[in-house]
Design a protein around this motif. Structure first.
Motif, mmCIF file in Angstrom:
data_model
loop_
_atom_site.group_PDB
_atom_site.id
_atom_site.type_symbol
_atom_site.label_atom_id
_atom_site.label_comp_id
_atom_site.label_asym_id
_atom_site.label_seq_id
_atom_site.Cartn_x
_atom_site.Cartn_y
_atom_site.Cartn_z
ATOM 1 N N LYS A 140 0.846 -1.203 0.000
ATOM 2 C CA LYS A 140 0.000 0.000 0.000
ATOM 3 C C LYS A 140 0.883 1.256 0.000
ATOM 4 N N ALA A 141 1.909 1.248 0.877
ATOM 5 C CA ALA A 141 2.759 2.434 0.974
ATOM 6 C C ALA A 141 4.111 2.120 0.358
ATOM 7 N N PHE A 142 4.372 2.626 -0.807
ATOM 8 C CA PHE A 142 5.686 2.422 -1.407
ATOM 9 C C PHE A 142 6.139 3.723 -2.045
ATOM 10 N N SER A 143 7.427 3.900 -2.083
ATOM 11 C CA SER A 143 7.953 5.087 -2.746
ATOM 12 C C SER A 143 9.370 4.807 -3.201
ATOM 13 N N PHE A 144 9.735 5.372 -4.325
ATOM 14 C CA PHE A 144 11.091 5.219 -4.857
ATOM 15 C C PHE A 144 11.311 6.333 -5.884
ATOM 16 N N PRO A 145 12.584 6.621 -6.191
ATOM 17 C CA PRO A 145 12.866 7.717 -7.131
ATOM 18 C C PRO A 145 12.212 7.488 -8.492
ATOM 19 N N GLY A 146 11.554 8.514 -8.970
ATOM 20 C CA GLY A 146 10.920 8.468 -10.289
ATOM 21 C C GLY A 146 9.422 8.270 -10.202
ATOM 22 N N LEU A 147 8.926 7.858 -9.018
ATOM 23 C CA LEU A 147 7.491 7.548 -8.896
ATOM 24 C C LEU A 147 6.643 8.817 -8.764
ATOM 25 N N THR A 148 5.584 8.860 -9.531
ATOM 26 C CA THR A 148 4.566 9.905 -9.378
ATOM 27 C C THR A 148 3.254 9.156 -9.145
ATOM 28 N N ARG A 149 2.483 9.668 -8.203
ATOM 29 C CA ARG A 149 1.262 8.950 -7.844
ATOM 30 C C ARG A 149 0.128 9.957 -7.686
ATOM 31 N N ARG A 150 -1.022 9.610 -8.241
ATOM 32 C CA ARG A 150 -2.175 10.507 -8.125
ATOM 33 C C ARG A 150 -3.114 9.951 -7.066
ATOM 34 N N THR A 151 -3.362 10.729 -6.057
ATOM 35 C CA THR A 151 -4.315 10.303 -5.032
ATOM 36 C C THR A 151 -5.577 11.157 -5.198
ATOM 37 N N ALA A 152 -6.542 10.955 -4.295
ATOM 38 C CA ALA A 152 -7.827 11.652 -4.462
ATOM 39 C C ALA A 152 -7.647 13.169 -4.529
ATOM 40 N N ASP A 153 -6.707 13.713 -3.723
ATOM 41 C CA ASP A 153 -6.641 15.171 -3.668
ATOM 42 C C ASP A 153 -5.311 15.784 -4.101
ATOM 43 N N ARG A 154 -4.312 14.956 -4.463
ATOM 44 C CA ARG A 154 -3.066 15.566 -4.916
ATOM 45 C C ARG A 154 -2.214 14.590 -5.728
ATOM 46 N N VAL A 155 -1.112 15.134 -6.267
ATOM 47 C CA VAL A 155 -0.180 14.294 -7.017
ATOM 48 C C VAL A 155 1.173 14.365 -6.316
ATOM 49 N N GLU A 156 1.701 13.188 -5.964
ATOM 50 C CA GLU A 156 3.006 13.146 -5.280
ATOM 51 C C GLU A 156 4.064 12.705 -6.273
ATOM 52 N N TRP A 157 5.241 13.333 -6.174
ATOM 53 C CA TRP A 157 6.311 12.977 -7.122
ATOM 54 C C TRP A 157 7.658 12.942 -6.405
ATOM 55 N N ILE A 158 8.394 11.862 -6.643
ATOM 56 C CA ILE A 158 9.758 11.769 -6.108
ATOM 57 C C ILE A 158 10.719 11.799 -7.302
ATOM 58 N N PRO A 159 11.590 12.822 -7.378
ATOM 59 C CA PRO A 159 12.477 12.930 -8.545
ATOM 60 C C PRO A 159 13.314 11.665 -8.754
ATOM 61 N N ASN A 160 13.482 11.287 -9.996
ATOM 62 C CA ASN A 160 14.249 10.079 -10.322
ATOM 63 C C ASN A 160 15.746 10.332 -10.127
ATOM 64 N N VAL A 161 16.485 9.260 -9.995
ATOM 65 C CA VAL A 161 17.946 9.337 -9.913
ATOM 66 C C VAL A 161 18.459 8.531 -11.113
ATOM 67 N N PRO A 162 19.299 9.146 -11.971
ATOM 68 C CA PRO A 162 19.750 8.409 -13.157
ATOM 69 C C PRO A 162 20.457 7.108 -12.790
ATOM 70 N N LEU A 163 20.302 6.098 -13.630
ATOM 71 C CA LEU A 163 20.997 4.828 -13.417
ATOM 72 C C LEU A 163 22.495 5.117 -13.360
ATOM 73 N N ALA A 164 23.205 4.432 -12.449
ATOM 74 C CA ALA A 164 24.642 4.688 -12.330
ATOM 75 C C ALA A 164 25.374 4.188 -13.576
ATOM 76 N N SER A 165 24.858 3.110 -14.164
ATOM 77 C CA SER A 165 25.526 2.566 -15.349
ATOM 78 C C SER A 165 24.470 2.058 -16.325
#
Ligand code: B12
Ligand code: SF4
Length: 430
Positions: A144-169
């Motif tokens: 239910k609760a997960f988060s990681f770089p690059g994820l954007t999620r739309r909930t009932a009242d807002r949009v959450e976004w965690i900036p991605n981190v480029p692949l190291a290689s």
């Protein structure tokens, strides 16, 4: 999980671009043990039927949609492709009740606004190979609760976004084309069309209007030359592809990597012709000649202007003489040369435009692509300049296209190019 990937066909009728991003995502998902199916609306006459029948037969757990283009970046005749993508999300929802995920270069510039606009459930901003697989794992685990770089999620009242981190290689990064065979993209007569492939990601340059360093990161990362050769071989063995276009932002930088890559092409005796970007700042006649020997037939020279004042304003990092040397050396080798004019640098005047036109006239490349007005994107220096000059509201999201064009050029630039330049320059397009 069963993953259905969709390529919207927003650009039927224009230069089609094979859905390379989706091929990368499909490869990563399948490598992680998921089953994947693809629907390419470019080759479907009835999108709804194709989508519904695949949903019916494949029973996906997740549907992924690629949003490569938001709009056509054209101030004169704007087209907003996001509307088509939104309709597609709506169509999918009619028969599919699970999570819809969007990703892609255009989407990634506006992770929050575009997700909200599209009414999809999740977005993956930036590189998708790692982040999309993480999302699939989280959905599979019913977490239910997960988060990681690059994820954007739309909930009932807002949009959450965690900036991605480029692949190291980029080790292991690969585009398996089996879900999206490139054949529909080939010209019916010649059976060829440049199919796209990527060898590196990132751009360290500072051009004030360009999103590439934000999308791909400023640090360059490279694929192993042997891997690139294998992918090219698989394209020719499986689909008969003999013409490629490299989508790398800076194909001729750094010289050392490009030279190793080109050496690998020569060693493998690849029978193919290809085209790529060529940045005048890194012009190297020795490398260019080797590229030609290895099958390069056309270079897109990212000059953007022919006036040192405008080149400096755009922070291109090179001057007219670099462009001149690049074009002349490429022409001497018999390469097709494409040059560009991006009209509307800060401080651009009728004089700098005329200077650029005369400069390219003398160089006489094979073709010139002119863009009138520069598309503004969030967080870029040009957008701050536009806001300071009162052209846009600093809080404007820019999802709906806005352009920078100095007031002095409004109206004049369009009629100058259409009425005076184009009639005498059949190899120029606006
Ligand atoms: C190379 C390129 C071109 C080449 C394409 C050559 C070819 N045959 O492919 C040329 C010069 C022809 C071109 C043309 C155009 N382009 Co262009 N192009 C690019 C560029 C530089 C790279 C695209 C690419 O292939 N990347 C490599 C692949 C592997 O990466 P990717 O597609 O981003 O995929 C990754 C992620 O996005 C993500 N992902 C992708 N899809 C999905 C889907 C899901 C579900 C998930 C989870 C993740 C995901 O994972 C992938 C792997 O990491 C991008 C900018 C950039 N740096 O990304 C602009 C870009 C995509 N182009 C853009 C535009 C506007 C256009 C044109 C409309 C311009 C025009 N008016 O003609 C046309 C459209 C062409 C078409 N038919 O679609 C814009 C789009 C933004 C916008 N405003 O819409 C971009 C972002 C450039 C910019 N201004 O910032 N383009
Ligand atoms: S225009 Fe080319 S060189 Fe400049 S930042 Fe963009 S990709 Fe890099």
């Amino acid at each position: 999980m069963n993953v259905l990937l969709l390529n919207p066909d927003a650009l039927r009728g224009s230069d089609p671009a094979y859905p390379l991003g989706l091929a990368h995502i499909a490869t990563a998902a399948m490598k992680a043990g998921h089953a994947a199916e693809g629907v390419d609306l470019f080759s479907e006459n009835c999108p709804e039927t194709a989508i519904f029948s695949t949903i019916e037969s494949f029973q996906p757990d997740v549907v992924g949609l690629s949003v490569r283009n938001i709009d056509n970046q054209c101030m004169r005749a704007p087209i907003f492709y996001l509307e088509t993508a939104k309709n597609l999300v709506h169509t999918v929802r009619k028969r599919f009740y699970g999570p819809i995920v969007v990703g892609g270069a255009g989407y990634s510039i506006f992770p929050r606004e575009a997700l909200d606009y599209l009414r999809a459930d999740y977005g993956i901003q930036g590189e998708g190979e790692r982040a999309f697989v993480m999302l699939l794992e989280a959905l599979e685990a019913n977490s239910k609760a997960f988060s990681f770089p690059g994820l954007t999620r739309r909930t009932a009242d807002r949009v959450e976004w965690i900036p991605n981190v480029p692949l190291a290689s980029l080790e292991g990064v690969w585009a398996d084309r089996s879900l999206f065979p490139p054949l529909p993209y080939l010209d019916a007569g010649t059976r060829q069309f440049p199919v796209n492939i990527q060898t590196r990601r990132g751009c360290p340059m500072e051009c004030i209007y360009c999103t590439n360093p934000w999308l791909e990161g400023k640090t360059m990362r490279f694929r192993g030359p042997e891997d690139v050769v294998l992918e090219i071989r698989s394209l020719s063995d499986n689909f008969g592809i003999a013409r490629l276009t490299f989508v790398d932002s800076l194909f001729n930088h750094p010289t050392s990597y490009t030279e190793t890559l080109v050496d690998a092409f020569l060693k493998a005796r690849l029978e193919l012709s290809w085209e790529c970007t060529y940045n005048p700042r890194f012009h190297d006649p020795h490398l260019l000649s080797k590229m030609h020997d290895a099958g390069c037939v056309r270079v897109s020279i990212g000059n953007e202007s022919g006036s040192n004042l405008s080149l400096t304003a755009l922070k291109k990092g090179f001057e007219r003489e670099h462009i001149e040397r690049s074009v002349l050396d490429a022409k001497a080798l018999g390469l097709e040369t494409v040059c560009f004019l991006l009209i509307g640098a800060p401080g651009e005047t009728k004089d700098t435009v005329l200077e650029s036109v005369c400069f390219l006239d003398e160089l006489n490349p094979s073709s010139v692509v002119v863009t009138l007005g520069i598309r503004l994107y969030p967080g870029l220096e040009l957008s701050s300049i536009a806001a300071k000059e009162g052209m846009i509201d600093p809080r404007q999201s820019l999802l709906s296209p806005a352009f920078y064009l100095p007031r002095e050029l409004e109206g004049w630039a369009e009629s100058f190019f259409l009425d005076e330049v184009l009639p005498s320059h059949p190899n120029w397009t606006v």
